[in-house]
Design a protein around this motif. Structure first.
Motif, PDB file in Angstrom:
ATOM      1  N   MET A   1       0.760  -1.147  -0.062  1.00 47.70           N
ATOM      2  CA  MET A   1      -0.016   0.053  -0.127  1.00 47.70           C
ATOM      3  C   MET A   1       1.069   1.347   0.220  1.00 47.70           C
ATOM      4  SD  MET A   1      -3.162   0.977   2.506  1.00 47.70           S
ATOM      5  CE  MET A   1      -3.190  -0.140   3.521  1.00 47.70           C
ATOM      6  N   ASN A   2       0.461   2.199  -0.765  1.00 43.46           N
ATOM      7  CA  ASN A   2       1.434   3.552  -0.922  1.00 43.46           C
ATOM      8  C   ASN A   2       0.958   4.356   0.088  1.00 43.46           C
ATOM      9  OD1 ASN A   2      -0.671   4.337  -1.744  1.00 43.46           O
ATOM     10  ND2 ASN A   2      -0.280   4.781  -4.091  1.00 43.46           N
ATOM     11  N   ASN A   3       1.829   5.425   0.299  1.00 46.40           N
ATOM     12  CA  ASN A   3       1.747   6.439   1.320  1.00 46.40           C
ATOM     13  C   ASN A   3       0.464   7.068   1.194  1.00 46.40           C
ATOM     14  OD1 ASN A   3       3.946   5.341   2.877  1.00 46.40           O
ATOM     15  ND2 ASN A   3       5.313   7.000   2.136  1.00 46.40           N
ATOM     16  N   PHE A   4       0.237   7.527  -0.030  1.00 48.31           N
ATOM     17  CA  PHE A   4      -0.956   8.416  -0.179  1.00 48.31           C
ATOM     18  C   PHE A   4      -2.346   7.610   0.119  1.00 48.31           C
ATOM     19  CE2 PHE A   4      -4.664   9.667  -2.971  1.00 48.31           C
ATOM     20  CZ  PHE A   4      -4.664  11.119  -2.344  1.00 48.31           C
ATOM     21  N   SER A   5      -2.454   6.226   0.100  1.00 48.28           N
ATOM     22  CA  SER A   5      -3.611   5.649   0.646  1.00 48.28           C
ATOM     23  C   SER A   5      -3.549   5.688   2.001  1.00 48.28           C
ATOM     24  CB  SER A   5      -3.667   4.231  -0.196  1.00 48.28           C
ATOM     25  OG  SER A   5      -2.520   3.443  -0.073  1.00 48.28           O
ATOM     26  N   LYS A   6      -2.288   5.252   2.511  1.00 45.98           N
ATOM     27  CA  LYS A   6      -2.157   5.309   4.119  1.00 45.98           C
ATOM     28  C   LYS A   6      -2.647   6.580   4.627  1.00 45.98           C
ATOM     29  CE  LYS A   6       1.269   1.691   4.441  1.00 45.98           C
ATOM     30  NZ  LYS A   6       2.542   1.646   4.723  1.00 45.98           N
ATOM     31  N   VAL A   7      -2.337   7.635   4.125  1.00 43.02           N
ATOM     32  CA  VAL A   7      -2.673   9.010   4.442  1.00 43.02           C
ATOM     33  C   VAL A   7      -4.207   9.201   4.521  1.00 43.02           C
ATOM     34  CG1 VAL A   7      -2.895  11.541   4.031  1.00 43.02           C
ATOM     35  CG2 VAL A   7      -0.506   9.982   4.208  1.00 43.02           C
ATOM     36  N   ILE A   8      -4.934   8.846   3.198  1.00 43.36           N
ATOM     37  CA  ILE A   8      -6.255   8.826   3.300  1.00 43.36           C
ATOM     38  C   ILE A   8      -7.097   8.222   4.288  1.00 43.36           C
ATOM     39  CG2 ILE A   8      -8.403   8.440   1.852  1.00 43.36           C
ATOM     40  CD1 ILE A   8      -6.703  11.148   0.908  1.00 43.36           C
ATOM     41  N   ILE A   9      -6.725   6.774   4.521  1.00 42.32           N
ATOM     42  CA  ILE A   9      -7.232   5.971   5.461  1.00 42.32           C
ATOM     43  C   ILE A   9      -7.148   6.643   6.770  1.00 42.32           C
ATOM     44  CG2 ILE A   9      -7.062   3.571   6.482  1.00 42.32           C
ATOM     45  CD1 ILE A   9      -6.659   2.652   3.753  1.00 42.32           C
ATOM     46  N   THR A  10      -5.819   6.951   7.267  1.00 38.12           N
ATOM     47  CA  THR A  10      -5.571   7.707   8.560  1.00 38.12           C
ATOM     48  C   THR A  10      -6.574   8.879   8.847  1.00 38.12           C
ATOM     49  OG1 THR A  10      -3.112   6.831   8.344  1.00 38.12           O
ATOM     50  CG2 THR A  10      -3.707   8.725  10.026  1.00 38.12           C
ATOM     51  N   VAL A  11      -6.589   9.632   7.612  1.00 35.28           N
ATOM     52  CA  VAL A  11      -7.447  10.697   8.015  1.00 35.28           C
ATOM     53  C   VAL A  11      -8.984  10.101   8.166  1.00 35.28           C
ATOM     54  CG1 VAL A  11      -8.810  12.784   6.745  1.00 35.28           C
ATOM     55  CG2 VAL A  11      -6.409  12.322   6.635  1.00 35.28           C
ATOM     56  N   VAL A  12      -9.568   9.323   7.706  1.00 36.95           N
ATOM     57  CA  VAL A  12     -10.807   8.778   7.722  1.00 36.95           C
ATOM     58  C   VAL A  12     -11.070   8.034   8.992  1.00 36.95           C
ATOM     59  CG1 VAL A  12     -12.319   7.063   7.052  1.00 36.95           C
ATOM     60  CG2 VAL A  12     -11.241   8.264   5.255  1.00 36.95           C
ATOM     61  N   ALA A  13      -9.831   7.528   9.398  1.00 37.46           N
ATOM     62  CA  ALA A  13      -9.963   6.817  11.134  1.00 37.46           C
ATOM     63  C   ALA A  13      -9.647   7.922  12.313  1.00 37.46           C
ATOM     64  CB  ALA A  13      -8.529   5.991  11.126  1.00 37.46           C
ATOM     65  N   VAL A  14      -9.118   8.992  11.770  1.00 37.07           N
ATOM     66  CA  VAL A  14      -9.291   9.915  12.967  1.00 37.07           C
ATOM     67  C   VAL A  14     -10.559  10.621  12.817  1.00 37.07           C
ATOM     68  CG1 VAL A  14      -8.496  12.439  13.120  1.00 37.07           C
ATOM     69  CG2 VAL A  14      -6.890  10.666  12.570  1.00 37.07           C
ATOM     70  N   LEU A  15     -11.419  10.896  11.589  1.00 33.96           N
ATOM     71  CA  LEU A  15     -12.684  11.357  11.611  1.00 33.96           C
ATOM     72  C   LEU A  15     -13.595  10.526  12.287  1.00 33.96           C
ATOM     73  CD1 LEU A  15     -13.046  12.856   8.063  1.00 33.96           C
ATOM     74  CD2 LEU A  15     -12.799  14.205  10.199  1.00 33.96           C
ATOM     75  N   ILE A  16     -13.407   8.887  12.097  1.00 35.13           N
ATOM     76  CA  ILE A  16     -14.285   8.265  12.876  1.00 35.13           C
ATOM     77  C   ILE A  16     -14.178   8.154  14.247  1.00 35.13           C
ATOM     78  CG2 ILE A  16     -14.725   5.631  13.126  1.00 35.13           C
ATOM     79  CD1 ILE A  16     -14.467   5.521   9.918  1.00 35.13           C
ATOM     80  N   PHE A  17     -12.722   8.259  14.731  1.00 31.68           N
ATOM     81  CA  PHE A  17     -12.400   8.311  16.243  1.00 31.68           C
ATOM     82  C   PHE A  17     -13.171   9.645  16.792  1.00 31.68           C
ATOM     83  CE2 PHE A  17      -9.558  10.209  19.371  1.00 31.68           C
ATOM     84  CZ  PHE A  17     -10.061   9.157  20.565  1.00 31.68           C
ATOM     85  N   PHE A  18     -13.113  10.663  16.077  1.00 31.11           N
ATOM     86  CA  PHE A  18     -13.550  11.943  16.851  1.00 31.11           C
ATOM     87  C   PHE A  18     -15.131  11.774  16.870  1.00 31.11           C
ATOM     88  CE2 PHE A  18      -9.660  14.553  15.498  1.00 31.11           C
ATOM     89  CZ  PHE A  18      -9.043  14.558  16.787  1.00 31.11           C
ATOM     90  N   PHE A  19     -15.579  11.113  15.943  1.00 33.80           N
ATOM     91  CA  PHE A  19     -17.009  11.291  15.860  1.00 33.80           C
ATOM     92  C   PHE A  19     -17.762  10.230  17.010  1.00 33.80           C
ATOM     93  CE2 PHE A  19     -21.075   8.736  14.521  1.00 33.80           C
ATOM     94  CZ  PHE A  19     -21.781  10.026  14.547  1.00 33.80           C
ATOM     95  N   LEU A  20     -17.131   9.137  17.130  1.00 36.06           N
ATOM     96  CA  LEU A  20     -17.287   8.210  18.214  1.00 36.06           C
ATOM     97  C   LEU A  20     -16.982   8.586  19.734  1.00 36.06           C
ATOM     98  CD1 LEU A  20     -16.445   4.613  16.427  1.00 36.06           C
ATOM     99  CD2 LEU A  20     -18.606   5.808  16.903  1.00 36.06           C
ATOM    100  N   PHE A  21     -15.865   9.358  19.835  1.00 33.55           N
ATOM    101  CA  PHE A  21     -15.363   9.922  21.098  1.00 33.55           C
ATOM    102  C   PHE A  21     -16.327  10.916  21.455  1.00 33.55           C
ATOM    103  CE2 PHE A  21     -12.620  12.168  23.927  1.00 33.55           C
ATOM    104  CZ  PHE A  21     -12.021  10.881  24.781  1.00 33.55           C
ATOM    105  N   ALA A  22     -16.789  11.758  20.523  1.00 38.03           N
ATOM    106  CA  ALA A  22     -17.744  12.827  20.982  1.00 38.03           C
ATOM    107  C   ALA A  22     -19.008  12.137  21.312  1.00 38.03           C
ATOM    108  CB  ALA A  22     -17.907  13.786  19.716  1.00 38.03           C
ATOM    109  N   ALA A  23     -19.448  11.304  20.682  1.00 33.13           N
ATOM    110  CA  ALA A  23     -20.891  10.557  21.100  1.00 33.13           C
ATOM    111  C   ALA A  23     -20.586  10.042  22.652  1.00 33.13           C
ATOM    112  CB  ALA A  23     -21.139   9.496  19.965  1.00 33.13           C
ATOM    113  N   VAL A  24     -19.423   9.360  22.760  1.00 35.79           N
ATOM    114  CA  VAL A  24     -19.165   8.842  24.208  1.00 35.79           C
ATOM    115  C   VAL A  24     -19.187   9.734  25.266  1.00 35.79           C
ATOM    116  CG1 VAL A  24     -17.399   7.545  25.615  1.00 35.79           C
ATOM    117  CG2 VAL A  24     -17.985   6.903  23.470  1.00 35.79           C
ATOM    118  N   VAL A  25     -18.263  10.903  24.935  1.00 39.06           N
ATOM    119  CA  VAL A  25     -18.238  12.198  25.917  1.00 39.06           C
ATOM    120  C   VAL A  25     -19.763  12.767  26.009  1.00 39.06           C
ATOM    121  CG1 VAL A  25     -17.352  14.436  26.021  1.00 39.06           C
ATOM    122  CG2 VAL A  25     -15.794  12.621  25.509  1.00 39.06           C
ATOM    123  N   GLY A  26     -20.359  12.973  25.070  1.00 33.79           N
ATOM    124  CA  GLY A  26     -21.945  13.421  25.100  1.00 33.79           C
ATOM    125  C   GLY A  26     -22.743  12.696  25.951  1.00 33.79           C
TER     126      GLY A  26
END
Length: 74
Positions: A1-26
């Motif tokens: 897997m090249n670095n560009f796809s890793k960066v895209i997947i990392t950004v998606v993982a960060v967004l999902i983490f923030f969404f779920l973490f905000a739900a837990v905190v809420g």
């Protein structure tokens, strides 16, 4: 897997983490708690594990030498 796809997947993982973490905190704040609790810790650990799995170096990249050092050579 090249670095560009890793960066895209990392950004998606960060967004999902923030969404779920905000739900837990809420949900926890609605219940009168001030910290995310054990579910927040589990979510954070899963996020770190996902990032490590995404950026893990594959064994194919490490073994590009021409010599075969196998014990069972014939």
């Amino acid at each position: 897997m090249n670095n560009f796809s890793k960066v895209i997947i990392t950004v998606v993982a960060v967004l999902i983490f923030f969404f779920l973490f905000a739900a837990v905190v809420g949900v926890r704040s609605d219940a009168g708690q001030k910290t995310p609790g054990i579910f927040g810790l589990i979510l954070f650990g899963a996020f770190l594990g996902a990032l490590r799995a995404i950026w893990k170096k594959s064994s194919k990249d490490e073994d590009k030498s021409d010599h075969d050092s196998s014990v069972l050579q014939k």
